[in-house]
Design a protein around this motif. Structure first.
Motif, mmCIF file in Angstrom:
data_model
loop_
_atom_site.group_PDB
_atom_site.id
_atom_site.type_symbol
_atom_site.label_atom_id
_atom_site.label_comp_id
_atom_site.label_asym_id
_atom_site.label_seq_id
_atom_site.Cartn_x
_atom_site.Cartn_y
_atom_site.Cartn_z
ATOM 1 N N ILE A 1 0.921 -1.210 0.012
ATOM 2 C CA ILE A 1 0.089 -0.006 0.118
ATOM 3 C C ILE A 1 0.771 1.183 0.095
ATOM 4 O O ILE A 1 0.497 2.173 -0.734
ATOM 5 N N VAL A 2 1.819 1.225 0.706
ATOM 6 C CA VAL A 2 2.789 2.349 0.927
ATOM 7 C C VAL A 2 3.408 2.880 -0.357
ATOM 8 O O VAL A 2 3.430 3.928 -0.844
ATOM 9 N N ILE A 3 3.830 1.603 -1.250
ATOM 10 C CA ILE A 3 4.493 1.982 -2.475
ATOM 11 C C ILE A 3 3.511 2.364 -3.668
ATOM 12 O O ILE A 3 3.692 3.181 -4.412
ATOM 13 N N GLU B 1 -0.194 10.587 2.339
ATOM 14 C CA GLU B 1 -0.726 9.153 2.602
ATOM 15 C C GLU B 1 0.371 8.183 2.812
ATOM 16 O O GLU B 1 0.337 7.337 3.723
ATOM 17 N N ALA B 2 1.255 8.139 1.713
ATOM 18 C CA ALA B 2 2.415 7.102 2.015
ATOM 19 C C ALA B 2 3.053 7.042 3.067
ATOM 20 O O ALA B 2 3.294 6.095 3.710
ATOM 21 N N ILE B 3 3.535 8.382 3.515
ATOM 22 C CA ILE B 3 4.376 8.530 4.604
ATOM 23 C C ILE B 3 3.573 8.259 5.932
ATOM 24 O O ILE B 3 4.109 7.574 6.811
ATOM 25 N N GLU C 1 2.953 4.540 10.383
ATOM 26 C CA GLU C 1 2.166 3.462 11.084
ATOM 27 C C GLU C 1 2.487 1.963 11.057
ATOM 28 O O GLU C 1 2.529 1.114 12.269
ATOM 29 N N GLN C 2 3.164 1.689 10.014
ATOM 30 C CA GLN C 2 3.631 0.186 9.731
ATOM 31 C C GLN C 2 5.020 0.054 10.207
ATOM 32 O O GLN C 2 5.328 -1.120 10.439
ATOM 33 N N ASP D 1 10.199 1.029 2.841
ATOM 34 C CA ASP D 1 8.933 1.807 2.048
ATOM 35 C C ASP D 1 8.959 3.108 2.511
ATOM 36 O O ASP D 1 8.474 3.850 1.558
ATOM 37 N N LEU D 2 8.809 3.371 3.852
ATOM 38 C CA LEU D 2 8.783 4.702 4.366
ATOM 39 C C LEU D 2 10.019 5.491 3.701
ATOM 40 O O LEU D 2 9.793 6.927 3.327
ATOM 41 N N SER D 3 11.079 4.978 3.463
ATOM 42 C CA SER D 3 12.252 5.938 3.239
ATOM 43 C C SER D 3 12.113 6.370 1.833
ATOM 44 O O SER D 3 12.465 7.464 1.629
ATOM 45 N N TYR D 4 11.645 5.362 0.775
ATOM 46 C CA TYR D 4 11.478 5.756 -0.409
ATOM 47 C C TYR D 4 10.113 6.669 -0.650
ATOM 48 O O TYR D 4 10.389 7.536 -1.163
#
Length: 735
Positions: free
Chosen positions: A193-195, A219-221, A226-227, A232-235
């Motif tokens: 979902i993040v990507i 939304e991605a960040i 949260e996860q 994924d957060l770094s990208y």
């Protein structure tokens, strides 16, 4: 007691060997091997790479023994996935290809899809060979059509979308992104979902729908936080920073880029720690790989050797027990000595750990210096270049003290940046003074004008008193000289209010063509306490800040001291609280009318050969493009500008240039790789690296890539044209 423990250990070892040999003579079931593969996969997902690799090793041996190609492919896929997690990408690719060989011998489309997808990830995101990686993704999508579980198709679509977007082919990736958006409720889970959100943000950023892009990135960040999914957060932070930079939200862009760097460093540190713990396992697997190759070609001979193993084990037991009796006597005789050795080993381990930490800190410092050097030189190139353009295009401003002060200040700032960032090189005496002609009074007046805003702020007056017997033109390093006085005079102005600052220069001695000049910088400011006099030349030290924040880095006087050491001089200080401070030092300068004339004449070189040269500029920064193009065209050269390496390769297929000015740090393909491909295409046009990196850092790689010379931004146009003409002349003489 020790002997008893050893006997028990040997017994257990023999039992293990016996059971292993017996087990190898029996056919393992597919179900048992599948359980081992599942367990190894779960251990890899939990970060226990060492145990995962060991279990995979056992499963792989069993799968090869029963000649099951599907199980062999699955095992190699797990081994490759472990190396992928450990950032050992070459090994990962090797084992993925090994897995694909065996998978292609089966009718299992699911394993074929998974392995092709993994190879696509390797080539696109680790090796940056996007075209090759995308071909693997396309094969994976073909196999996924025959698989009932369509979640694999969603994952591959996610990866190929990301790959297309990374190389700027948003239109190609739009079809795959649409698939993800249409079916995300069916296929999407916490791992994608993040990507997906990030990719939507990238696409809307490309299509200039900024509100939508900002929404998806945030939304991605948020979901990534949260996860607690660091990767994924770094990208998401990295791509959001690029979007913010396009919107000129520099502060927010920098904050997101900093978060990306921090998360990347944390993940790298975690992987590095794990890799250190399994170094031995890697070695064993490399050895085992060779053994597996032998097993595949010599299974029958190996089976026969297993029948004889019991006799070998029996002989081994007899020999081992004899050795154990001897070992027992050695243990008793060396008990006390062993304790001392253990203490010594412990101390040695601590020393090794400390040394590794020191090496890591040194590497980080070098990396920081390189990054800051590049990031500061790039905008300085803009300042210096635009100032030159103003002076060139508006000649009525040539006598403007403000514009001249701006140009001088920018060049001084560049020199200051270089010295601060390379202060460690001063310790190793790697800085060499230049020999330039200059006028003492002109330099001091320029410094006075440059610091006039500080003087006005604190209501101070600067006076200059230069001995009239000093020759007009001296030979020395005027930039280092100016840096010394900029630091001393700015300090004097900073710590003085409603006062005076005097710069006095006297000629104290003449010996041959060497003139010794004594300098003093005097103020009537707050002064320095006796207890602080010994500290002021140390790095990062600021005194007198209790009542007023005078700001500054605390490096100024430290740099002054180091620079004077290069001149072979020392500095003294006299001060009294409330009455002021005087700094004194002496420097030897050369005066030689003939040499001064030669240096001046060397500058007046013929910049052209009566020809118009065709120059190709490869540069992604728009400001730098304008400045470099203007600089080149002022010398009546024709000039073509392209934004990246791919564009340069394309235009060189159709046009001929006399010289190429190549930036190093560019997106998609850097200057080194571009130059390497130019040479591979048989193009011998001279290439000059036009870069903000320190020259010493890139010389070796530049030569290997086929570059002919390097010039560091900002630069003097005269220097650039001299190098261009020299390279073109050499190239034509060869022809």
């Amino acid at each position: 007691m020790a002997f008893t423990r050893i006997v028990i250990l040997v017994t257990l070892l023999l039992n293990f060997l016996g059971s292993t040999l017996l087990g190898q003579t029996q056919s393992s079931t597919k179900k048992d091997i599948d359980k081992l593969i599942y367990k190894a996969s779960k251990l890899r997902e939990s970060g226990n790479f060492e145990k995962s690799l060991l279990i995979t090793r056992i499963a792989l041996r069993k799968a090869i023994f029963i000649k099951n190609n599907e199980l062999i492919a699955k095992n190699y896929n797990v081994v490759a996935s472990n190396y992928n997690e450990l950032m050992e990408f070459d090994k990962a690719i090797f084992y993925y290809n090994k897995a694909l060989i065996f998978a292609n011998l089966t009718s299992n489309d699911s394993i074929k899809e998974r392995i092709n997808n993994n190879l696509g990830n390797m080539y696109c995101f680790e090796k940056k060979k996007y075209e090759k990686g995308i071909e693997f993704y396309k094969k994976a999508l073909e196999y996924s059509k025959a698989i009932p579980d369509s979640s694999q198709m969603a994952l591959t679509n996610l990866n190929i979308t990301w790959a297309y977007f990374d190389i700027g082919r948003f239109r190609n990736g739009k079809y795959n992104l649409d698939f993800l958006n249409r079916f995300h409720n069916k296929h999407e889970d916490s791992s994608t979902i993040v990507i997906r959100k990030m990719l939507n943000g990238m696409y809307y950023s490309y299509s200039k729908e900024n509100d939508k892009a900002d929404k998806y990135f945030l939304e991605a960040i948020k979901i990534g936080q949260e996860q607690n999914n660091k990767s994924d957060l770094s990208y998401a932070h990295l791509e959001y920073s690029k979007f913010l930079l396009k919107q000129k939200a520099y502060k927010e862009a920098y904050e997101n880029l900093s978060l990306y760097n921090r998360l990347t460093e944390e993940m790298f540190a975690e992987v590095k720690s794990v890799k250190a713990n399994i170094a031995g396992v890697n070695f064993e697997l490399d050895e085992y790989k060779r053994a597996i190759d032998k097993i595949e070609s010599e299974k029958y001979l190996q089976y026969k050797s297993l029948k004889k193993s019991r006799l070998i084990v029996l002989l081994f037991v007899i020999v081992l027990f004899v050795l154990l009796l001897f070992l027992n006597s050695l243990i008793k005789n060396n008990k006390y000595r062993r304790k001392s050795n253990l203490d010594l080993m412990h101390a040695n381990k601590e020393l090794i750990i400390a040394n590794k930490k020191a090496e890591e800190l040194s590497h980080l410092k070098t990396q920081f210096v390189s990054t800051i050097s590049h990031e500061l030189r790039t905008p300085l190139y803009g300042v210096v270049g635009i100032t030159d353009l103003l002076l060139e295009e508006h000649q009525e401003l040539a006598t403007s003290p403000h514009l001249n002060s701006l140009k001088f200040s920018a060049r001084y700032l560049l020199s200051l940046v270089n010295d601060i960032l390379q202060i460690n090189k001063m310790d190793e005496n790697k800085i060499v003074l230049e020999r330039l002609t200059f006028n003492i009074l002109d330099e001091l007046n320029m410094i006075k004008n440059s610091l006039s805003f500080i003087a006005q702020k604190n209501k101070n007056t600067i006076y200059i008193d230069v001995d009239p017997t000093i020759p007009e033109s001296l030979i020395g390093d005027k930039l280092r000289f100016a840096q010394i006085f900029m630091n001393l005079v700015s300090n004097a102005l900073k710590f003085t209010n409603n006062g005076e600052v005097w710069i006095v220069v006297k000629q104290t001695k003449i010996k041959g063509n060497i003139h010794t000049l004594e300098f003093s910088v005097e103020d009537n400011g707050i002064g320095i306490a006796p207890i602080d006099k010994d500290k002021i030349f140390d790095k990062f030290v600021q005194v007198g800040r209790k009542e007023i924040d005078y700001q500054g880095t605390g490096l100024g006087l430290s740099i002054v001291k180091r620079l004077l050491e290069l001149f072979g001089s020392t500095i003294s200080v006299e001060s009294e609280l409330g009455k002021g401070t005087v700094f004194r030092f002496a420097i030897d300068f050369e005066y030689d009318k003939v040499k001064a004339t030669e240096i001046i004449n060397d500058i007046d070189i013929n910049l052209t050969f009566g020809q118009t040269f065709n120059v190709l500029i490869v540069e992604d920064n728009l400001i730098n493009q304008v400045i470099t193009k203007k600089t080149i065209e002022r010398n009546n050269y024709s000039c073509t500008v392209v934004e990246d390496g791919y564009a340069a390769l394309e235009i060189l297929n159709t046009e001929v240039f006399d010289v190429i000015l190549m930036d190093i740090n560019m997106p998609l393909i850097n200057g080194f790789e571009t130059s390497r491909r130019i040479r591979q295409n048989g193009i011998e046009t001279p290439i000059i690296a036009l870069t903000a990196f320190d020259k010493n850092e890139i010389t070796e790689e530049a030569i290997a890539a086929g570059m002919n010379d390097i010039i560091v931004k900002p630069f003097e146009p005269l220097q650039l044209f001299k190098i261009i003409n020299c390279l073109i002349q050499n190239a034509k003489s060869v022809v």
